[in-house]
Motif scaffolding. Structure first.
Motif, mmCIF file in Angstrom:
data_model
loop_
_atom_site.group_PDB
_atom_site.id
_atom_site.type_symbol
_atom_site.label_atom_id
_atom_site.label_comp_id
_atom_site.label_asym_id
_atom_site.label_seq_id
_atom_site.Cartn_x
_atom_site.Cartn_y
_atom_site.Cartn_z
ATOM 1 N N GLU A 110 0.853 -1.177 0.000
ATOM 2 C CA GLU A 110 0.000 0.000 0.000
ATOM 3 C C GLU A 110 0.896 1.236 0.000
ATOM 4 O OE1 GLU A 110 -3.046 0.374 -0.430
ATOM 5 O OE2 GLU A 110 -3.720 -1.688 -0.217
ATOM 6 N N PRO A 111 0.821 2.085 -1.019
ATOM 7 C CA PRO A 111 1.734 3.236 -1.087
ATOM 8 C C PRO A 111 1.680 4.149 0.128
ATOM 9 C CG PRO A 111 0.608 2.925 -3.182
ATOM 10 C CD PRO A 111 -0.032 1.984 -2.208
ATOM 11 N N PRO A 116 8.618 -1.216 2.098
ATOM 12 C CA PRO A 116 9.313 0.024 1.753
ATOM 13 C C PRO A 116 8.429 0.946 0.906
ATOM 14 C CG PRO A 116 10.009 -1.736 0.299
ATOM 15 C CD PRO A 116 9.111 -2.369 1.320
ATOM 16 N N GLU A 117 8.848 2.199 0.791
ATOM 17 C CA GLU A 117 8.088 3.163 -0.005
ATOM 18 C C GLU A 117 8.109 2.778 -1.478
ATOM 19 O OE1 GLU A 117 8.679 7.330 0.632
ATOM 20 O OE2 GLU A 117 9.440 7.001 2.671
ATOM 21 N N VAL A 118 6.993 3.013 -2.142
ATOM 22 C CA VAL A 118 6.879 2.770 -3.574
ATOM 23 C C VAL A 118 7.112 4.100 -4.300
ATOM 24 C CG1 VAL A 118 5.345 1.987 -5.416
ATOM 25 C CG2 VAL A 118 5.203 0.937 -3.146
ATOM 26 N N PRO A 119 7.954 4.134 -5.339
ATOM 27 C CA PRO A 119 8.131 5.382 -6.088
ATOM 28 C C PRO A 119 6.781 5.940 -6.523
ATOM 29 C CG PRO A 119 9.705 3.739 -6.826
ATOM 30 C CD PRO A 119 8.773 3.036 -5.886
ATOM 31 N N PRO A 120 6.564 7.253 -6.379
ATOM 32 C CA PRO A 120 5.245 7.830 -6.664
ATOM 33 C C PRO A 120 4.678 7.480 -8.035
ATOM 34 C CG PRO A 120 6.616 9.439 -5.550
ATOM 35 C CD PRO A 120 7.500 8.265 -5.832
ATOM 36 N N HIS A 240 -3.665 9.461 1.919
ATOM 37 C CA HIS A 240 -3.030 9.247 3.222
ATOM 38 C C HIS A 240 -3.758 9.976 4.338
ATOM 39 C CE1 HIS A 240 -1.426 13.237 2.272
ATOM 40 N NE2 HIS A 240 -1.135 13.367 3.542
ATOM 41 N N ARG A 241 -4.516 11.032 4.000
ATOM 42 C CA ARG A 241 -5.213 11.787 5.045
ATOM 43 C C ARG A 241 -6.325 10.978 5.697
ATOM 44 N NH1 ARG A 241 -6.170 16.898 1.220
ATOM 45 N NH2 ARG A 241 -6.650 15.112 -0.116
ATOM 46 N N GLY A 247 -0.541 7.105 7.852
ATOM 47 C CA GLY A 247 -0.271 7.216 6.424
ATOM 48 C C GLY A 247 0.837 8.189 6.091
ATOM 49 N N ARG A 248 1.437 7.997 4.927
ATOM 50 C CA ARG A 248 2.443 8.921 4.396
ATOM 51 C C ARG A 248 1.915 9.550 3.109
ATOM 52 N NH1 ARG A 248 4.978 4.088 2.546
ATOM 53 N NH2 ARG A 248 6.476 4.048 4.256
ATOM 54 N N ALA A 249 2.269 10.799 2.889
ATOM 55 C CA ALA A 249 1.856 11.479 1.664
ATOM 56 C C ALA A 249 2.640 10.919 0.485
ATOM 57 C CB ALA A 249 2.094 12.975 1.796
ATOM 58 N N VAL A 250 1.930 10.606 -0.591
ATOM 59 C CA VAL A 250 2.565 10.134 -1.825
ATOM 60 C C VAL A 250 2.122 11.059 -2.946
ATOM 61 C CG1 VAL A 250 2.856 8.215 -3.431
ATOM 62 C CG2 VAL A 250 2.531 7.749 -0.988
ATOM 63 N N THR A 251 3.077 11.710 -3.569
ATOM 64 C CA THR A 251 2.775 12.682 -4.616
ATOM 65 C C THR A 251 2.162 12.008 -5.835
ATOM 66 O OG1 THR A 251 4.649 14.008 -3.898
ATOM 67 C CG2 THR A 251 3.743 14.503 -6.073
ATOM 68 N N GLY A 252 1.057 12.586 -6.322
ATOM 69 C CA GLY A 252 0.525 12.156 -7.606
ATOM 70 C C GLY A 252 -0.346 10.923 -7.612
ATOM 71 N N LEU A 253 -0.729 10.405 -6.441
ATOM 72 C CA LEU A 253 -1.649 9.260 -6.448
ATOM 73 C C LEU A 253 -2.965 9.666 -7.106
ATOM 74 C CD1 LEU A 253 -1.507 7.364 -3.026
ATOM 75 C CD2 LEU A 253 -0.476 6.729 -5.210
#
Length: 324
Positions: A110-111, A116-120, A240-241, A247-253
């Motif tokens: 889950e992004p 680990p973090e998934v590239p946006p 993420h909100r 949650g972590r913010a992921v740009t461009g989801l």
């Protein structure tokens, strides 16, 4: 009979079945796969192949999440369909039952939640990809041979089921929960034609390689019912909100509207989606509240559960906002 003896017997049965498919294969040891929440899950090698084995736990009945044969049925029914699933290699109905499926390599992350973090850009592409997959799942024939689908579960049935779970959570852990349940109950939408439902459809249950979905996994709670049940749950993980302190913010989801547009693929908009989005949030609050209660009662020690109260409160609050 001890657990170790039962695992030894299971290993023998698995080896016998896999060598029966291809005589002469060397079958390795069963190795426990971490992360499973139902039944027993192992990996095993056989020759050059690798398989995942799911088995009924010792001393438990093959019902609900432990009904591994039910999982094998839906995977077999989807084999060769536009929905990517692991192939079923062997099924043994002798109790305790088990089945083996092909090991599918890939990431199920889950992004906004998982490490680990998934590239946006990859996260965005995967979300859009599985919106297409969900549409194809919902186009599956629920009368497919061998599926033996259960009676349809509509919006009212889904609400009743998860209301029981939320009611079992202490009131102080679910602020505003009673009002939310009352508002959901007073305006239950009419059901759409039933489709095949995964029950927990999200990127965390879809193995991906790069941007491509290669296998939808974790079919423990599949059912037949209103397609908006799956959709309302899936959309929850796009922002993420929705998960304060988690949650972590992921740009461009993709936004929820973008995902819905991809799912619809030009078809008319679905009615009452806000109700189903609110239902998804209620379900998440119920699950998290249940897990937190078990931790606090000492039934399952996991200090991480103490991070959940802000998200539980947010799920309930935003669900009420969605209902107007």
């Amino acid at each position: 009979m001890s657990t170790s003896i039962q695992e030894t017997e299971l290993a023998h049965r698995v080896a016998s079945a896999l060598t029966g498919i291809q005589p002469g294969l060397s079958v390795g040891e069963l190795r426990t796969l971490p992360g499973g929440h139902s039944g027993l899950t192992y990996s095993v090698t056989a020759g050059d192949g690798r398989y995942v084995v799911k088995a009924v736990p010792p001393g438990q009945r093959a019902v609900g999440r432990n009904d591994v044969l039910r999982q094998a049925r839906v995977l077999s029914a989807l084999a060769g369909s536009p929905v990517p699933v692991p192939g079923v290699a062997a099924v043994d109905e002798t109790q305790p039952a088990w089945f083996a499926m092909d090991f599918a390599a890939g990431e199920a992350l889950e992004p906004v939640l998982d490490d680990p973090e998934v590239p946006p850009a990859t996260a965005r592409a995967r979300m859009l990809e599985i919106a297409h997959v969900l549409r194809r799942l919902h186009e599956t024939d629920v009368d497919a041979p061998g599926l033996d689908a259960p009676p349809p579960l509509g919006a009212a049935g889904e609400l009743e089921r998860w209301s029981r779970t939320l009611h079992a959570v202490p009131a102080e852990l679910r602020p505003g929960g009673e009002e939310l349940l009352a508002r959901l109950t007073e305006d239950v939408p009419a059901d759409l034609p039933s489709v095949l439902l995964h029950g927990d459809f999200r990127l965390g249950n879809v193995l991906c390689v790069e941007e491509r979905a290669v296998a939808v996994v974790d079919w423990e709670i599949w059912s037949v019912g209103d397609p908006r049940i799956d959709l309302g749950w899936f959309l929850l993980f796009a922002d993420h909100r929705n998960f304060p302190d988690l949650g972590r913010a992921v740009t461009g989801l993709p936004t929820e509207d973008e995902l819905l547009a991809v799912y619809l693929d030009g078809a008319p908009a679905l009615p009452a989606m806000d109700w189903f989005r609110a239902l998804g949030r209620m379900k998440m609050a119920a699950i998290m509240g249940h897990n937190l209660r078990r931790h606090r009662e000492g039934k399952h020690h996991d200090p991480d559960q103490e991070r959940l109260p802000p998200t539980i409160a947010a799920m309930i609050s935003t669900a009420r906002d969605l209902l107007g």
